[in-house]
Design an enzyme around this catalytic site. Structure first.
Site, short mmCIF file in Angstrom:
data_model
loop_
_atom_site.label_atom_id
_atom_site.label_comp_id
_atom_site.label_asym_id
_atom_site.label_seq_id
_atom_site.Cartn_x
_atom_site.Cartn_y
_atom_site.Cartn_z
CG LEU A 145 -0.40 7.58 7.53
CD1 LEU A 145 -0.65 8.51 6.30
CD2 LEU A 145 -1.46 7.92 8.40
CG ASP A 146 -4.04 1.50 8.46
OD1 ASP A 146 -3.26 0.79 9.08
OD2 ASP A 146 -5.20 1.40 8.69
NE ARG A 147 -0.59 -1.94 -0.51
CZ ARG A 147 -0.25 -3.06 -1.10
NH1 ARG A 147 0.20 -3.96 -0.48
NH2 ARG A 147 0.55 -3.20 -2.28
#
Length: 318
Positions: A145-147
């Site tokens: 998942l993106d940050r």
């Protein structure tokens, strides 16, 4: 007084056992080359200095049972064990677990925490769980998942589970992941999907940017309206049928309805108005997950959004 030289390894030949089949070459080397910084490992991969079965490979190559990996001589820094992570971070991630068995952990990842360290990030989710679960020697991220995206993230504790879930993810229809996103404007109820090819670009800074481009890979996202806030904003459910980098974010922008708080693909005026309501985050959340387990059971999970998200929507509704 002279400083002792850093130790240098000779050429190493590493054989890949059957239980590590399917592991990415970078993760294999990180686990095997103790004392080697990740930056060094990625550099020798990029330069083609690592060979598999005497041939060059890409940094995302997945190993096969019986592969022989040749690692060039490396100068390693003298290193102590990794410094313990902050107790507050460990406790926060332990509390974020929504499911755990002998082979799998699923967490409701908070926004703002990277999935792994590197590029100025000292530690991410995977480093946290390697410290929290020291007996799980093969612990790896199943996906990313993106940050700044929150929500359900799978972490395999066993190599067999990692292989099973990677195969399921490649099947597209087998794993069902659904996200919630707050987007700009009035999303038409009739707009059920966005199909647009995506091309990934790596900028000189190392930042990744994705654009709709006919030369890119096919990408399909299904959308469903969940709630409207007049013509100002819409809460939508997004289901990525393909799994491209930044897919939901770029498809939402392409449809003319950028996600609130998106620094790369968003609408700054819209994001500013949401920030003024207290929404200081990317409004993208992995809310639901349906995944088959090796024993034939189906795991179904939901993850609630954080208080900031909830309060922002309440204020939008006022």
């Amino acid at each position: 007084m002279t400083t002792p030289a850093s130790p240098t390894t000779g050429v190493q030949l590493l054989d890949v056992p059957p239980e590590l089949a399917g592991q990415r070459i970078d993760n294999f080397l990180i686990a095997r080359l103790k004392g080697a910084p990740k930056t060094l490992i990625y550099r020798i991969l990029r330069k083609g200095e690592v060979r598999v079965n005497k041939g060059r490979i890409k940094p995302d190559y997945r190993l096969q049972a019986g592969d022989q990996v040749r690692v060039p001589p490396l100068r390693l820094a003298e290193r102590d064990e990794p410094a313990p992570l902050a107790q507050g971070l460990l406790e926060r991630m332990e509390a974020a677990i929504v499911y755990e068995d002998k082979a799998l952990i699923v967490v409701n990842k908070p926004a703002g925490i990277a999935v792994h360290g590197g590029s100025g990030v000292s530690a991410g989710v995977i480093e946290v769980f390697r410290q929290l679960r020291p007996d799980a020697k093969d612990i790896e991220l199943v996906h990313r998942l993106d940050r700044d995206t929150s929500g359900l993230l799978m972490i395999a504790k066993k190599r067999s589970m990692l292989r099973h879930l990677h195969e399921a993810l490649r099947g597209e229809k087998i794993v069902d992941k659904r996200y919630h996103a707050l987007v700009r404007g009035h999303w038409p109820a009739g707009k059920k999907n966005v199909r647009a090819p995506l091309l990934k670009n790596n900028l000189r800074s190392g930042e990744r940017m994705v654009e709709v481009n006919v030369e890119g890979k096919d990408a399909l996202t299904e959308f469903r309206v969940l709630r409207r806030f007049g013509d100002f904003a819409t809460l939508v459910e997004a289901r990525p049928i393909t799994g491209r980098t930044h897919q939901i974010r770029v498809h939402a922008k392409h449809a003319g309805h950028a996600i609130a708080g998106d620094p790369k693909y968003g609408d700054e005026d819209f994001s500013r108005e949401i920030r003024e309501l207290g929404g200081k985050r990317l409004f993208l959340h992995a809310a639901q997950l349906r995944v088959p387990l090796p024993d034939g059971q189906v795991l179904e999970l939901e993850a609630p959004v954080d208080e900031m998200w909830q309060r922002s929507l309440e204020r939008l509704n006022d």
